[in-house]
Scaffold this active site. Structure first.
Site, PDB file in Angstrom:
ATOM      1  CB  SER A 157      -0.936  -0.071   1.200  1.00 55.63           C
ATOM      2  OG  SER A 157      -2.056   0.714   0.939  1.00 55.63           O
TER       3      SER A 157
ATOM      4  CG  HIS B  16      -5.749  -2.355   0.445  1.00 53.82           C
ATOM      5  ND1 HIS B  16      -4.955  -2.036  -0.638  1.00 53.82           N
ATOM      6  CD2 HIS B  16      -5.260  -1.621   1.494  1.00 53.82           C
ATOM      7  CE1 HIS B  16      -4.042  -1.161  -0.264  1.00 53.82           C
ATOM      8  NE2 HIS B  16      -4.205  -0.895   1.027  1.00 53.82           N
TER       9      HIS B  16
HETATM   10  C1  GCU Z   1      -5.297   4.783   1.618  1.00 57.50           C
HETATM   11  C2  GCU Z   1      -4.700   5.584   0.502  1.00 57.50           C
HETATM   12  C3  GCU Z   1      -3.865   4.729  -0.429  1.00 57.50           C
HETATM   13  C4  GCU Z   1      -2.882   3.935   0.362  1.00 57.50           C
HETATM   14  C5  GCU Z   1      -3.587   3.171   1.447  1.00 57.50           C
HETATM   15  C6  GCU Z   1      -2.713   2.415   2.419  1.00 57.50           C
HETATM   16  O1  GCU Z   1      -6.253   3.912   1.113  1.00 57.50           O
HETATM   17  O2  GCU Z   1      -5.727   6.228  -0.174  1.00 57.50           O
HETATM   18  O3  GCU Z   1      -3.197   5.521  -1.364  1.00 57.50           O
HETATM   19  O4  GCU Z   1      -2.175   3.073  -0.483  1.00 57.50           O
HETATM   20  O5  GCU Z   1      -4.300   4.077   2.256  1.00 57.50           O
HETATM   21  O6  GCU Z   1      -1.569   2.766   2.599  1.00 57.50           O
HETATM   22  O7  GCU Z   1      -3.227   1.479   3.027  1.00 57.50           O
END
Ligand code: GCU
Length: 704
Positions: free
Chosen positions: A256, A397
């Site tokens: 992420s 995710h």
């Molecule tokens: C949020 C953000 C993303 C990021 C994510 C994370 O969703 O919008 O850009 O990758 O956090 O780090 O879990």
């Protein structure tokens, strides 16, 4: 109640300003990606040299427009090993806790290595969202608190340590799997470098670089992601000093926002040999121009501290960006790159991540690597690609056991393919057995075995030990206590299986690849810094002349592999063979003649020649076999070599092979051992000094 109302109100304002998130493929605008293979002046990028220029251009672009410039390694950088637990994880791991200190801050690194390692191990390096104790429930890991902003005072504060946080992110690290695959894990809490909170710049490393009176970095200076990435380079700085780590094989992983961080860290610091982006999404692997899921505006609005000030101008203007994520990915080339998505993580735009990997592949192909290999998005849970690999996993995710399995497979394969330590892929897990054959009786004894890939024994001149290579390093196995000991070869840590001792036993010739190509070095047998002998590569050592003054080796020059010699002190190399096709494996007989193998007749056979290359004579003829790596015995009467079935090309690992022995004067060879192996079995001289025995390695495949 009051707080809740404010939150709702703020949410409405944000919604009113930002356009709704697009999850409709039909609404993806038509776009053209900025070219990768065109220089700023319009000239095409055709060669690797052109790419070096182009890379510098696009690096500067992302550095000033997206992530922001980061400073170099600080002068006061220091490391303190705070603890070493030799029985961590119930005996499975050795865990070290190290403070990386710079500019008045301390970052706390957790380094866990497989307890059964017999040498330096490759490591996976990655930052964590929470402090180190979340990686594993092991009670020996020091507890630390996270950062949070006090809602009332707005102060950024470390939270109290929580015993219950031990192991809370264990599924995201899969430490047992990592260790059992022979990798180490190096990780630290990203908040040690800077809290992930807008306005926390003064609480982290960026704050230490602000000039007096300066409140925030300049518009082209580092955002928090670049700061976290900079912290990863400091981890690499430490790992390079740790003898238990194979710093030539560091794989970076991040999930992420930390996946975005891994990509930029890999772009900034080429010591990371593999880069893995897990669900990095917008501002990471996903193509911004698709305006699918999260957008540049979302990033800048919600996380204004992540990127540099200049990045804000692209909010809502993706189509005008002079870069896009394929440019970020291409900065990793030609190092192996893994991009992964999750099916239900549409916010991160799996398709946009895939398309960027496809677009970046053209640079890999220019540099002689294979990229994703398809422009069609693969089905879920079916990874595609080679040096650029991609998968979309089922689920949300996250970074899961499935993801880790793919990454470890990838790292295993890519490190071995691109790393000169073994040069040939070794996909399968094996047990290696170091064996000694007594000629008179035919008796075989296994003197050492390990669930690891080790190769090519040499016998010490006093008869008391065997040397072998494993994981790029050279080890000595005393035949007395049978406990392998690392030989210090200094900076040569990517040694392959072509090594051997001088006739007087004082020196060790090694073949180490400082970069891509193997070169020959000589190092004191007791250990020390290596001295380069061959200026040209690739060169693979094979034999030491009986007077100790000349090395014989196999080398590729202008596309042809031939046998060369060179004085031990260096100087001009001399080409001894010119026949088309491979000539390899030169070893000296006591009379100074050189035995080698050559494919010039169409089948790999054993040959012999004078020290100057005259009188090249074929010594084996039976075309049922492909014969390799002849080794004359110390008294010069016998020659041992390796035979494959003639249908086998090259000298691959994991084949049913035989060792054969023939009289040095000529005559019919006889089979002296049957085994599973090939590559690694007897690449270099392995006779005992008394000529009564010789050593070799056999292998057994291990099921997962
Ligand atoms: C949020 C953000 C993303 C990021 C994510 C994370 O969703 O919008 O850009 O990758 O956090 O780090 O879990």
């Amino acid at each position: 109640m009051k707080t809740a109302l404010i939150v709702v109100a703020a949410g409405c304002v944000a919604l009113a300003q930002a356009p709704a998130t697009n999850y409709d493929e039909a609404k993806v605008p038509a776009y053209t990606l900025p070219p990768l293979r065109v220089l700023n002046d319009g000239a095409p990028v055709r060669t690797a040299e052109d790419w070096t220029k182009r890379r510098a251009e696009i690096f500067a672009l992302l550095e000033t427009q997206m992530f922001g410039r980061a400073p170099a390694r600080p002068a006061d950088l220091a490391f303190a090993v705070d603890s070493i637990d030799k029985a961590a994880l119930g005996g499975k791991a050795i865990c070290k806790q190290v403070s990386i200190k710079a500019r008045g801050l301390a970052f706390h690194l957790l380094l866990c290595l497989p307890a059964n390692a017999t040498g330096p191990v490759p490591v996976v390096v990655g930052l964590g969202f929470s402090p180190n104790q979340s990686v594993s429930a092991d009670p020996g890991i020091t507890l630390a608190g996270t950062w949070a902003q006090n809602k009332d005072t707005k102060e950024i504060e470390r939270q109290p340590v929580q015993e219950s946080s031990r192991g809370s992110s264990a599924s995201r690290w899969q430490l047992d799997m990592v260790l059992s695959r022979g990798f180490g894990l190096a990780t630290m809490y990203y908040g040690d470098i800077e809290p992930d909170i807008a306005g926390a710049v003064k609480r982290g490393i960026r704050g230490t670089y602000l000039k007096p009176g300066q409140e925030a970095p300049d518009a082209s200076d580092w955002g928090a992601i670049a700061a976290w990435a900079w912290g990863l380079s400091r981890v690499a700085d430490y790992l390079e000093t740790d003898k238990d780590v194979d710093a030539g094989r560091m794989a970076l992983v991040g999930h992420s926002r930390l996946g975005k961080t891994a990509l930029w860290a890999g772009a900034m610091d080429t010591r990371f040999g593999i880069v893995i982006s897990n669900d990095s999404g917008e501002g990471g692997a996903a193509i911004s121009r698709r305006v699918f899921g999260e957008t540049v505006a979302d990033l800048n609005n919600r996380f204004p501290h992540w990127f540099c000030g200049n990045y804000r101008q692209y909010s809502g203007h993706e189509g005008e960006m002079p870069f896009d994520s394929h440019i970020l990915l291409a900065l990793i080339a030609p190092r192996p790159l893994y991009v992964a998505s999750a099916e239900e993580d549409q916010w991160a735009d799996p398709k946009g991540e895939f398309l960027a990997a496809v677009a970046a592949s053209e640079v890999y192909e220019l540099l002689g690597k294979q990229g994703v290999g398809t422009a069609t998005m693969p089905p879920v849970n079916e990874p595609v690609g080679d040096a650029v690999r991609y998968h979309v996993r089922t689920g949300k995710h996250d970074i899961t056991a499935y993801d880790w399995q793919q990454y470890l497979d990838f790292a295993e394969r890519q490190f071995r393919l691109t790393s000169p330590a073994t040069l040939r892929p070794q996909l399968t897990r094996v047990e290696s057995r170091l064996e000694i054959l007594t000629i008179a009786t035919g008796e075989r004894e296994v003197v050492w075995s390990a669930p690891a890939h080790l190769e090519a024994p040499n016998w010490s001149r006093d008869g008391k030990a065997l040397l072998f290579n494993q994981g790029g390093r050279i080890y000595e196995l005393p035949l007395g206590n049978r406990t392998p000991r690392l030989i210090d070869t200094g900076t040569a840590t990517r040694c392959n299986n072509d090594h051997g001792l001088s006739p007087d036993g004082a020196w060790l010739a090694i073949s180490h690849a400082p970069e891509r190509d193997s070169l020959i070095y000589v190092v004191a047998a007791a250990g020390g810094q290596p001295r380069l002998v061959t200026q040209n590569g690739p060169s693979y050592w094979h034999g030491w002349s009986p007077d100790g003054r000349t090395l014989a080796y196999c080398a590729r020059r202008e596309g042809e592999y031939d046998i060369y010699t060179i004085p031990v002190e260096g100087g001009d190399e001399r080409r001894l063979t010119t026949a088309p096709g491979l000539d390899d494996g030169p070893d000296y007989a006591p009379d100074g003649r050189i035995w080698f193998n050559s494919v010039r007749t169409g089948v790999m056979k054993i040959w012999r020649m004078d020290p100057d290359g005259a009188n090249q004579t074929q010594m084996t003829r039976n075309e049922e076999y492909a014969d390799w790596f002849p080794h004359p015995s110390p008294d010069g009467t016998q020659v041992v070599f390796l035979s494959y079935d003639r249908s086998v090309e090259g000298h691959p690992a994991n084949k049913d092979v035989v060792l054969r022995m023939m009289p040095a004067g000529g005559g019919e060879p006889r089979v002296v051992a049957r085994l599973f192996g090939g590559q690694g079995t007897i690449n270099v001289p392995s006779w005992s000094p008394d000529g009564r025995r010789f050593a070799f390695v056999s292998y057994r495949l291990l099921s997962e």
